[in-house]
Design an enzyme around this catalytic site. Sequence first.
Site, PDB file in Angstrom:
ATOM      1  N   HIS A  57       0.836  -1.215   0.000  1.00  0.00           N
ATOM      2  CA  HIS A  57       0.000   0.000   0.000  1.00  0.00           C
ATOM      3  C   HIS A  57       0.868   1.262   0.000  1.00  0.00           C
ATOM      4  CE1 HIS A  57      -3.204  -2.817   1.180  1.00  0.00           C
ATOM      5  NE2 HIS A  57      -2.322  -3.268   2.039  1.00  0.00           N
TER       6      HIS A  57
ATOM      7  N   SER B 151      16.122  19.698 -15.317  1.00  0.00           N
ATOM      8  CA  SER B 151      15.058  20.691 -15.421  1.00  0.00           C
ATOM      9  C   SER B 151      15.633  21.982 -15.962  1.00  0.00           C
ATOM     10  CB  SER B 151      14.421  20.946 -14.047  1.00  0.00           C
ATOM     11  OG  SER B 151      13.576  22.079 -14.072  1.00  0.00           O
TER      12      SER B 151
END
Length: 499
Positions: A172, A302
């Site tokens: 999870h 970036s």
Amino acid sequence: MASNADKFVEATAVFPNDALPDHRTYEHPLVERYATKEMSFVWSPAMKFSTWRKLWTALATAEQELGLDISDEQLEEMRSKIYDIDFAFAAEKEKQFRHDVMGHIHAFGHQAPKAMPVIHLGATSCYVGDNTDLHQIREALKLVKRKLLKVLATLKQFAQKYRDLPTLGFTHYQPAQLTTVGKRSTLWMQDLLLDLERVDKEIEDLPMRGVKGTTGTQASFLELFDGDHEKVKTLDKRVCELMGFKRSISVSGQTYTRKIEFFVLSILSGIAQSAYKMCGDIRLLANLKELEEPFSKTQIGSSAMAYKRNPMRSERVCSLARYVMGLPDGAANTHANQWFERTLDDSAIRRIILPEAFLATDVILNLLENISDGLHVWPEVVRSHVIAELPFMATENILMECVKAGGDRQDLHEEIRVLSMEAGAIVKGEGKPNDLVERIRKNEKFRVVHDKLDNMIDPQLFVGRAPEQVDEFLTQDIDPVLEANKDLLAIENMDGVNV
């Protein structure tokens, strides 16, 4: 007086007719930016139309063997022109006839005039079209197989290297029992191995359409051989042999069943799923700073944030995989919508999805090998995450050790629960390190384990059989496959990763 904004609007209102003349046509990014030379060649006009000529020559050869009046000179002329295709002449004829197969029949006959009367004898367009598609599918699957093997061989080295490095397991996406970095990578490998098994089976079982005629009844060939059924059956078998296929499909309409292509694209979708899962894990681990994909010295993560090291190759894999995973729907609908013996609404979509599925899958596998070969693990970061959670996981062992020394299980359980809640509040509420071990060390109820605590929270004690599972999986499942295919693994890929 016009403002600069007004001047900008005026300058950009209309695209000039003479601007950028060499860059006014759409370029498919899958081909121009990503596709490899090897897979592009499989789906190239050179491969397609030379295979058409091979099929026409194989058909005439088999027809001669079975008694039709076809001379050795005609066959020699056909053989000599298999790789000498006048594409301009074929395009001119296709424009004239509005039929691609007839265009190439005339182009072949133009270059092999003595053979012109026997080219395509008894055949229909799908004889060359469908059989060539199956030939290209098989060659493409062989390339996919080789690339899968290379990914598995590269990941094997990674799994061996990190077979016993403890790391947090996640269920999870919440911290769970420990595993190892190497064991996690075997989960990726197992998926790819299952994909390889399906690729192998498809290569082995893929049939040729064979020699079936306009609606699959072989009526034209029965006419050619004066009603001799055995010769027609032999012709079908012989053409398959000459083209390197073990068999033809038992029955067909004008085309082979398009269900075959659904099966093939489903296999490629499976590879894409495996790749997406692997690269999804890598992207999440990169966020945790535990693992990084290859990053060159001059690479920019970036344009704005100079410090960033984005997992762009894994992201590209996921992007391409998402596309491949969607393609079986097109194949399913194409098969379902084929009326009776054939409708032509299968043609346009197949020209797109068959090559693109393989081109994209091939790029994905090249990227996976590249990523796997340069994966960088940061062991100290991995360990810090383990240590942050391990005290909670160790509480059961601590509890059992105290009970064996005579403690009250229920009383000790409640004490650990309280201490765990307090430690959790420190971690979450104040952002401080997990101090549960120190709390236990100061609690007299646990004094029997105070001198053992450091050893009891050794991460190696919590990985179960993960290292052994890595060894067993590699030895029992991976090594035999790599050994059986060592000749394929020795072949170098023609292309690397360019962007």
